[in-house]
Motif scaffolding. Structure first.
Motif, PDB file in Angstrom:
ATOM      1  N   SER A  99      37.686  40.114  38.908  1.00  0.00           N
ATOM      2  CA  SER A  99      37.302  40.053  40.314  1.00  0.00           C
ATOM      3  C   SER A  99      35.789  39.893  40.469  1.00  0.00           C
ATOM      4  O   SER A  99      35.008  40.378  39.664  1.00  0.00           O
ATOM      5  CB  SER A  99      37.767  41.311  41.050  1.00  0.00           C
ATOM      6  N   GLN A 110      41.860  41.550  50.240  1.00  0.00           N
ATOM      7  CA  GLN A 110      41.602  40.259  49.620  1.00  0.00           C
ATOM      8  C   GLN A 110      40.844  40.509  48.317  1.00  0.00           C
ATOM      9  O   GLN A 110      39.915  41.310  48.285  1.00  0.00           O
ATOM     10  CB  GLN A 110      40.748  39.350  50.514  1.00  0.00           C
ATOM     11  N   GLU A 112      38.951  38.273  45.306  1.00  0.00           N
ATOM     12  CA  GLU A 112      38.457  36.988  44.837  1.00  0.00           C
ATOM     13  C   GLU A 112      37.895  37.197  43.443  1.00  0.00           C
ATOM     14  O   GLU A 112      37.417  38.285  43.119  1.00  0.00           O
ATOM     15  CB  GLU A 112      37.364  36.452  45.766  1.00  0.00           C
ATOM     16  N   PRO A 123      37.314  29.601  40.376  1.00  0.00           N
ATOM     17  CA  PRO A 123      37.510  30.668  41.351  1.00  0.00           C
ATOM     18  C   PRO A 123      38.996  30.759  41.747  1.00  0.00           C
ATOM     19  O   PRO A 123      39.691  29.744  41.791  1.00  0.00           O
ATOM     20  CB  PRO A 123      36.662  30.248  42.550  1.00  0.00           C
ATOM     21  N   SER A 125      41.981  33.385  44.168  1.00  0.00           N
ATOM     22  CA  SER A 125      42.284  34.512  45.050  1.00  0.00           C
ATOM     23  C   SER A 125      43.764  34.836  44.907  1.00  0.00           C
ATOM     24  O   SER A 125      44.594  34.325  45.653  1.00  0.00           O
ATOM     25  CB  SER A 125      41.968  34.159  46.505  1.00  0.00           C
TER      26      SER A 125
END
Length: 151
Positions: A99, A110, A112, A123, A125
């Protein structure tokens, strides 16, 4: 098993180091097959560590999924997915996630971070379904040096 009330911190889990309990957790997926059906599968070997800080900004999540452990309930398909034509587990045995940001409140969180497959990092999510994300049920079984989140 110990119930942990987390309403005082604003976070769904008490601060500390949490290791996912693999007997109560799953890394699963669903994909479309030829646009007419869905194939569901899972990875049976994975390691997930969550460090819960005083705030979400001070928290972090790391996960490693062992790709050879894929299970779609079809041995021939699993062997093909493991092959060099698709996952190529001989060259890329794991997927790793770390993360870079955790934010949210109540049941709306959330995460990411960076997803690494082989030598490529992008990247990502990820989504999650977790008992810990529901404020009405936050259950944990504690062991020395770590905590295991029950799912």
């Amino acid at each position: 098993m110990t119930n942990t009330d987390t309403t005082t911190t604003g976070l769904p889990l008490a601060p500390g180091h949490w290791t996912l309990d693999p007997t109560h957790s799953e890394v699963g997926f669903t994909i479309r097959h030829l646009g007419i059906s869905k194939v569901r599968g899972r990875f049976t070997r994975f390691d997930v560590d969550l460090v819960v800080g005083a705030t979400a900004a001070e928290s972090s999540l790391r996960a490693v999924v062992h790709l050879a452990s894929i299970d779609t309930a079809n041995t021939d398909r699993d062997d093909h997915v493991r092959s060099a034509e698709l996952l190529d587990v001989a060259r890329r045995p794991t997927i790793a996630f770390a993360s870079t940001r955790i934010a949210g409140d109540a049941a709306d969180w959330q995460v990411e971070g960076d997803l690494t497959i082989g030598d490529v990092t992008r990247p990502a999510s990820p989504t999650s379904s977790s008992a810990a994300s529901r404020p009405t049920r936050s259950t944990a079984a504690a062991t020395p040096g770590s905590r295991h989140a029950a799912r």
